[in-house]
Design an enzyme around this catalytic site. Structure first.
Site, PDB file in Angstrom:
ATOM      1  N   PHE A  15      59.009  18.873  -4.389  1.00  0.00           N
ATOM      2  CA  PHE A  15      58.609  17.511  -4.070  1.00  0.00           C
ATOM      3  C   PHE A  15      57.944  16.816  -5.259  1.00  0.00           C
ATOM      4  O   PHE A  15      58.332  15.717  -5.665  1.00  0.00           O
ATOM      5  CB  PHE A  15      57.672  17.540  -2.856  1.00  0.00           C
ATOM      6  N   ARG A  36      65.136  28.589 -11.166  1.00  0.00           N
ATOM      7  CA  ARG A  36      65.897  29.782 -10.777  1.00  0.00           C
ATOM      8  C   ARG A  36      67.398  29.516 -10.829  1.00  0.00           C
ATOM      9  O   ARG A  36      68.184  30.391 -11.169  1.00  0.00           O
ATOM     10  CB  ARG A  36      65.484  30.214  -9.362  1.00  0.00           C
ATOM     11  N   ALA A  72      55.009  27.000  -6.841  1.00  0.00           N
ATOM     12  CA  ALA A  72      54.030  27.850  -6.157  1.00  0.00           C
ATOM     13  C   ALA A  72      54.605  28.347  -4.842  1.00  0.00           C
ATOM     14  O   ALA A  72      55.598  27.826  -4.325  1.00  0.00           O
ATOM     15  CB  ALA A  72      52.747  27.082  -5.895  1.00  0.00           C
ATOM     16  N   ARG A  73      53.954  29.341  -4.303  1.00  0.00           N
ATOM     17  CA  ARG A  73      54.211  29.772  -2.931  1.00  0.00           C
ATOM     18  C   ARG A  73      53.342  28.848  -2.093  1.00  0.00           C
ATOM     19  O   ARG A  73      52.119  28.950  -2.081  1.00  0.00           O
ATOM     20  CB  ARG A  73      53.806  31.232  -2.770  1.00  0.00           C
ATOM     21  N   SER A 116      45.032  23.016  -6.167  1.00  0.00           N
ATOM     22  CA  SER A 116      44.926  22.413  -4.840  1.00  0.00           C
ATOM     23  C   SER A 116      43.465  22.149  -4.486  1.00  0.00           C
ATOM     24  O   SER A 116      42.571  22.900  -4.892  1.00  0.00           O
ATOM     25  CB  SER A 116      45.535  23.342  -3.788  1.00  0.00           C
ATOM     26  N   TYR A 142      46.478  30.554   0.751  1.00  0.00           N
ATOM     27  CA  TYR A 142      46.927  29.646  -0.302  1.00  0.00           C
ATOM     28  C   TYR A 142      45.766  29.209  -1.178  1.00  0.00           C
ATOM     29  O   TYR A 142      45.831  29.263  -2.412  1.00  0.00           O
ATOM     30  CB  TYR A 142      47.611  28.434   0.336  1.00  0.00           C
ATOM     31  N   LYS A 146      45.060  30.136  -5.206  1.00  0.00           N
ATOM     32  CA  LYS A 146      44.911  29.091  -6.219  1.00  0.00           C
ATOM     33  C   LYS A 146      43.557  29.229  -6.927  1.00  0.00           C
ATOM     34  O   LYS A 146      43.455  29.026  -8.146  1.00  0.00           O
ATOM     35  CB  LYS A 146      45.037  27.707  -5.586  1.00  0.00           C
ATOM     36  N   GLY A 191      56.942   3.517  17.817  1.00  0.00           N
ATOM     37  CA  GLY A 191      56.255   2.363  18.378  1.00  0.00           C
ATOM     38  C   GLY A 191      55.572   2.625  19.701  1.00  0.00           C
ATOM     39  O   GLY A 191      55.266   1.684  20.443  1.00  0.00           O
ATOM     40  N   SER A 208      49.250   9.603  -3.382  1.00  0.00           N
ATOM     41  CA  SER A 208      50.694   9.380  -3.444  1.00  0.00           C
ATOM     42  C   SER A 208      51.264  10.194  -4.597  1.00  0.00           C
ATOM     43  O   SER A 208      50.597  10.426  -5.614  1.00  0.00           O
ATOM     44  CB  SER A 208      51.009   7.897  -3.644  1.00  0.00           C
TER      45      SER A 208
END
Length: 321
Positions: A15, A36, A72-73, A116, A142, A146, A191, A208
Site C-alpha cells: 500500500f 520477491r 513487513a509482516r 509504527s 507487531y 517493530k 447512507g 494519509s
C-alpha cells in the site's frame, strides 16, 4: 536530473510502497526496487530479494546511497498462525536487521525504517499524545517486533557510519486502503444511520498515504533527519464520530449517527470478548508531530478533508468497476 546513486527500497507492491512509486518526485531518483517477484515497471532496476533473517543480498546494495525499508509482516486482527510473536520477530526484527547489516557493510549512507506508532503503545490519554522520545510500550506482536527492530537498528547505527531514520506512522489511509478504514467507509457509503453519535470525546491521529510519502521523500536527503525518530500524522486529530462525518461528506452521503452510550459498547465488548475492538473504537490514540515539523521544517501537504475526498473517490471508482 537523476541522482548518480540509487535509492533502494522494499515494499514496492504494498500500500505505502505503491504510493511511493507513483510519486513524481520519488521517480526523479534512480531506483532499485527490492521485490520477491518482478513488477511491471521497467523504468526501474528490480532486485530479486526475500525478507528473511539469513537471505544474502549479494551485490544488490552496490551504489545504493539511501535505503527505505517498508516491507513487513503486517498487523492483522485475526491471527492464523500459532505463534504470531515469533513470526513477527523473524520478519520485522531479525530479517530487518539482516537487511540493514548488509546495507551498512556495502556503504549505504542512510537507512530509513518505516516503523509504527504501535511502538509507543495502543492508546493515549486525551491531551497527552505520544511523543517521539517516549519510552517504548508496545503491546501486540507487531508492535513488539517493530520496537525490537528499532532498538537493534540503533545499536547497528552506533557501530557503523550508516545514518538511521525512523518514521512511525499512525493509521495510514488513502486510495486503495483496506482493513478497518475500508470497512467503515463501505458502511458510511450505504447512507444508513450508524451508532457513533456519542463517540465524540476521543481523539485519533490519522495520516494519509500522500502525507506519509511526502515525509519519506523529505527524509531521503534532509541533513537534519539523520539519526532521528519521527512521528507522522495529518496534524488534525478527530473523534470516531468526526471520522464518520468526514467520510460521509467525502462520499456525499448523509451523516446520520445514533447516540448509543459508550457504556453500551463496553458492556457488549465484555459479553462478546471484544473489549480490544471497543477500545479502538472509543479510545484515543494521538501523536505529537511538533518534533517532526520543527526538525525538518515540514508540514503535511494534504489536509485530512482532502485525504478523505481522495480516498472516497478511489473507493467509489473501484465500486463501479
Amino acid at each position: 536530473m537523476k541522482s548518480k546513486h540509487f535509492i533502494g527500497f522494499t515494499g514496492g507492491s504494498g500500500f505505502i510502497g505503491s504510493a511511493l512509486l507513483l510519486n513524481s518526485e520519488f521517480n526523479k531518483y534512480n531506483l532499485k526496487v527490492f521485490v520477491r517477484t518482478r513488477m511491471p515497471l521497467n523504468e526501474h532496476l528490480f532486485v530479486h530479494s526475500k525478507l528473511e533473517p539469513s537471505f544474502d543480498y549479494g551485490d544488490a546494495f552496490d551504489n545504493v546511497k539511501t535505503f527505505i525499508h517498508i516491507a513487513a509482516r503486517v498487523h492483522v486482527m485475526k491471527e492464523i498462525v500459532d505463534d504470531p510473536l515469533s513470526d513477527c520477530l523473524s520478519i520485522n526484527t531479525l530479517a530487518t536487521l539482516n537487511l540493514a547489516r548488509q546495507a551498512a557493510a556495502a556503504g549505504v549512507k542512510r537507512f530509513i525504517f518505516i516503523s509504527s506508532v504501535k511502538v509507543n503503545g495502543e492508546s493515549s490519554d486525551i491531551g497527552n499524545p505520544f511523543r517521539f522520545n517516549d519510552v517504548h510500550k508496545p503491546v501486540d506482536p507487531y508492535g513488539i517486533s517493530k520496537s525490537e527492530a528499532e532498538l537493534a537498528l540503533h545499536r547497528l547505527a552506533l557501530d557503523t557510519e550508516m545514518e538511521l531514520v525512523i518514521i512511525r506512522p499512525t493509521l495510514v489511509y488513502g486510495p486503495g486502503v483496506k482493513a478497518n478504514f475500508a470497512s467503515l467507509m463501505n458502511l458510511v457509503s450505504k447512507g444508513i444511520p450508524l451508532p457513533f453519535g456519542c463517540i465524540t470525546q476521543n481523539k485519533r491521529s490519522l495520516v494519509s498515504v500522500t502525507n506519509l510519502v511526502d515525509l519519506i521523500i523529505t527524509c531521503i536527503d534532509h541533513p537534519k533527519a539523520a539519526n532521528q525518530t519521527f512521528l507522522v500524522s495529518d496534524d488534525h486529530d478527530v473523534s470516531t464520530s468526526e471520522i464518520v462525518h468526514e467520510m460521509a461528506k467525502a462520499l456525499d452521503k448523509p451523516s446520520m449517527q445514533l447516540p448509543i452510550p459508550i457504556w453500551c459498547y463496553k458492556l457488549a465488548g465484555k459479553i462478546f470478548n471484544k473489549s480490544d475492538v471497543v477500545e479502538r473504537l472509543t479510545g484515543s490514540l494521538q501523536v505529537d508531530i511538533s518534533h517532526t515539523k520543527q526538525t525538518l521544517g515540514w508540514k503535511p501537504p494534504q489536509t485530512l478533508q482532502e485525504g478523505f475526498k481522495q480516498t472516497a473517490q478511489a473507493f467509489l471508482q473501484a465500486k463501479t468497476k
